[in-house]
Design a protein around this motif. Structure first.
Motif, short mmCIF file in Angstrom:
data_model
loop_
_atom_site.label_atom_id
_atom_site.label_comp_id
_atom_site.label_asym_id
_atom_site.label_seq_id
_atom_site.Cartn_x
_atom_site.Cartn_y
_atom_site.Cartn_z
N UNK A 1 -36.22 -58.83 43.83
CA UNK A 1 -36.80 -59.04 42.52
C UNK A 1 -36.17 -59.93 41.46
N UNK A 2 -35.11 -60.21 41.58
CA UNK A 2 -34.23 -60.88 40.49
C UNK A 2 -34.16 -62.23 41.19
N UNK A 3 -34.39 -63.26 40.41
CA UNK A 3 -34.11 -64.81 40.77
C UNK A 3 -32.63 -65.19 40.89
N UNK A 4 -32.30 -65.82 41.81
CA UNK A 4 -30.67 -66.60 42.03
C UNK A 4 -30.45 -66.87 40.59
N UNK A 5 -29.12 -66.17 40.48
CA UNK A 5 -28.49 -66.85 39.21
C UNK A 5 -29.02 -66.03 37.88
N UNK B 1 -48.62 -46.46 52.64
CA UNK B 1 -48.49 -48.05 52.54
C UNK B 1 -47.82 -48.69 51.35
N UNK B 2 -47.33 -47.72 50.43
CA UNK B 2 -46.71 -48.26 49.39
C UNK B 2 -45.14 -47.83 49.58
N UNK C 1 -44.98 -51.41 37.46
CA UNK C 1 -43.74 -51.98 37.37
C UNK C 1 -42.34 -51.38 37.70
N UNK C 2 -42.52 -50.17 38.43
CA UNK C 2 -41.59 -49.26 38.80
C UNK C 2 -41.55 -49.61 40.24
N UNK C 3 -40.05 -50.03 40.65
CA UNK C 3 -39.84 -49.88 42.20
C UNK C 3 -38.81 -48.77 42.26
N UNK C 4 -39.24 -47.63 42.81
CA UNK C 4 -38.52 -46.56 43.28
C UNK C 4 -37.70 -46.45 44.41
N UNK D 1 -43.25 -48.88 45.94
CA UNK D 1 -43.83 -49.66 45.03
C UNK D 1 -45.16 -49.79 45.23
N UNK D 2 -46.02 -50.50 44.09
CA UNK D 2 -47.33 -50.77 44.25
C UNK D 2 -47.52 -52.34 43.85
N UNK D 3 -48.42 -52.78 44.80
CA UNK D 3 -48.90 -54.11 44.35
C UNK D 3 -48.20 -55.14 45.55
N UNK D 4 -48.34 -56.36 45.16
CA UNK D 4 -48.02 -57.58 46.29
C UNK D 4 -46.41 -57.16 46.48
N UNK D 5 -45.41 -56.52 45.25
CA UNK D 5 -44.00 -56.74 45.55
C UNK D 5 -43.83 -55.95 46.82
N UNK D 6 -44.66 -55.12 47.48
CA UNK D 6 -44.34 -54.33 48.34
C UNK D 6 -44.19 -55.09 49.73
N UNK D 7 -44.98 -56.30 49.82
CA UNK D 7 -44.70 -57.24 50.86
C UNK D 7 -43.25 -58.02 50.76
N UNK D 8 -43.04 -58.28 49.56
CA UNK D 8 -41.72 -59.16 49.30
C UNK D 8 -40.53 -58.24 49.74
N UNK D 9 -40.54 -56.93 49.34
CA UNK D 9 -39.62 -55.85 49.76
C UNK D 9 -39.47 -55.85 51.31
N UNK D 10 -40.47 -55.64 51.88
CA UNK D 10 -40.86 -55.74 53.30
C UNK D 10 -40.11 -56.74 54.23
N UNK D 11 -40.46 -57.93 53.41
CA UNK D 11 -39.94 -59.07 54.18
C UNK D 11 -38.45 -59.48 54.22
N UNK D 12 -37.96 -59.05 52.88
CA UNK D 12 -36.19 -58.97 52.71
C UNK D 12 -35.69 -57.90 53.56
#
Length: 483
Positions: A190-194, A171-172, A305-308, A327-338
């Motif tokens: 992960x990085x904000x625009x600009x 799942x990760x 904190x690590x995205x591998x 990755x672990x945590x909510x960031x997985x869904x952000x990565x999946x969406x992108x």
């Protein structure tokens, strides 16, 4: 000459002869072409397929190949001057985007005939598991549902395979179309625009290109022989406000450095304190030259904190575009969406073939062969450098990866040197594109993975030494670290 170049040459010969045949006239049979040109049936098939794709011939099953009755339409010429305005007119309040793939294309470009390639980033065909890949692809094609749509995250079994080494569950894990696609997804997510993104200096030019194309600002953090310097990493977080640090802890490209054990936790602590992610590009995990390897950074991460980023491409074939984001945590869904927005999913047949490959008895044997082949080529390049250019020998020598990072004498013109090297019959990469800001010193990167072996490497170093002499830099060379 490989099959592709032979097929291109045959297609060129046949293209010139098409006027001998009337429209809808039959060309010689494949057997005749094989005998006449002294090539294989596969080469003939590829050449005819190329002509068919151009609309010049038509293949009729059971009947043969015929000249097309009507020539294909010529490409239409239009005035595209307006695009120069459209591609550069940007919102003055938005972060500028720099879409420049020149450094990446330089590593992908095939050198001219007769030039020894010290620029290639992939294994030489003799080191690639071509038979195992072919067998895996054939078995995968016979799997039930092999052409059905896969889960957008990737096949569960493949996600589990990638996750085990990183200490993560399926799942990760997200399956990606290679490491470059994974880096693109990670930085966009992960990085904000600009915003700023911290990167090792020097680093992989492809990562710099991804960041700049996304409108991000790469901020350099210098390395030494033990990897990124934590003191300068802390300063960079404080000065830039960055929320992402992109690094290669294992066999870093281009220096070959391995992040020292005493620095691993310090890097994670600094990122966590800054509220930032660490994108760990673990591209060289299967390119060690023998001996134990440290675990991935994500395996020791207590914060999430690590995205591998993992990839199989470097250890197999440039066409096996299979990698993973872990990755672990909510960031997985952000990565999946992108990733879903960008490309939907990785084709299922390629995922199925990968599962067949890594589950076969040939897989561990292949990895041992890669380790031995890279070690032999590294040793051959080091020996040749010690013989002809001892002051350029890097210290320490890398224990993995496929390249050497050579410090040149102060004042060396990298462009003049790489041009002279090409004229001397060897392609090397200038060091400047590897630095996100000003280069502290002149360097070149020389690779050994895409070579036939010791004999070719020895000759390539001889040619490189000649180029140094021609540019006036052959005398008084000295060794150095990473600037």
């Amino acid at each position: 000459m490989n099959d592709d170049s032979s097929a291109a040459a045959l297609a060129g010969s046949l293209r010139k002869e098409l006027d001998r045949y009337p429209p809808d006239g039959k060309l010689p049979s494949s057997r005749v072409l094989v005998e006449r040109f002294g090539v294989s049936p596969v080469t003939v098939s590829r050449a005819l397929a190329a002509l068919a794709a151009e609309g010049l011939v038509v293949t009729r099953p059971g009947a043969g190949t015929y000249r097309a009755a009507e020539p294909a339409g010529r490409p239409r010429t239009v005035d595209t001057s307006w695009q120069q305005v459209a591609l550069t007119a940007e919102d003055p309040d938005a972060a500028p985007r720099v879409v420049d793939a020149s450094a990446v294309l330089a590593t992908l470009a095939a050198p001219p005939p007769g030039v020894i390639a010290f620029t290639g980033g992939y294994l030489h065909p003799s080191l690639q598991p071509e038979q195992a890949l072919g067998a895996a692809l054939a078995r995968a094609a016979r799997r039930p549902g092999a052409w059905e749509r896969p889960p957008v995250e990737g096949l569960a079994a493949l996600r589990a395979w990638f996750g085990r080494e990183a200490g993560a569950g399926p799942a990760q894990v997200l399956i990606t179309a290679g490491g470059q696609a994974a880096l693109t997804t990670a930085l966009r997510a992960l990085a904000p625009p600009g915003g700023a993104v911290l990167v090792e200096s020097p680093t992989y030019p492809g990562a710099l290109a991804v960041a700049r194309a996304a409108g991000l600002r790469p901020v350099p953090v210098p390395l030494d022989a033990d990897g990124v310097r934590p003191d300068l990493l802390a300063d960079a977080f404080a000065a830039s406000g960055a929320r992402v640090f992109l690094c290669q802890p294992l066999f870093q490209n281009p220096t070959g450095a391995v992040l020292a054990a005493g620095r691993r936790r310090r890097v994670l602590d600094l990122a966590h304190a800054a509220g930032a992610f660490v994108v760990e590009d673990d591209f060289a995990r299967r390119l060690g030259h023998g001996g134990p390897l440290p675990p991935p950074l994500i395996a020791d991460d207590p914060y999430g904190t690590v995205v591998h980023v993992a990839s199989l491409t470097k250890a197999t074939s440039p066409s096996l575009r299979i990698g993973a984001l872990i990755a672990r945590g909510p960031v997985v869904e952000r990565l999946r969406a992108i990733q879903v927005v960008d490309s939907f999913f990785v084709p299922r047949p390629l995922q199925e073939a990968t599962l067949e490959l890594v589950g076969a008895p040939a897989w561990p044997r292949h990895l041992r062969a890669v380790a031995a082949g890279l070690r032999e080529r590294r040793d051959a390049m080091l020996a040749a450098l010690r013989h002809r250019l001892p002051a350029l020998v890097p210290d320490p020598a890398p224990s993995g990866g496929y390249q050497l990072w050579l410090r040149l004498p102060d004042g060396t013109d990298e462009t003049a040197l790489t041009t002279a090297a090409l004229r001397s019959g060897v392609a090397v990469a200038a060091g400047r594109p590897y630095f996100p800001a000003e280069s502290p010193a002149p360097y070149v990167r020389v690779t050994f993975a895409d070579t036939t072996g010791a004999e070719e490497i020895t000759e390539g170093v001889r040619r490189f030494a000649l180029a140094l002499a021609l540019t006036g830099e052959g005398e008084g060379t000295h060794s150095g670290r990473y600037g």
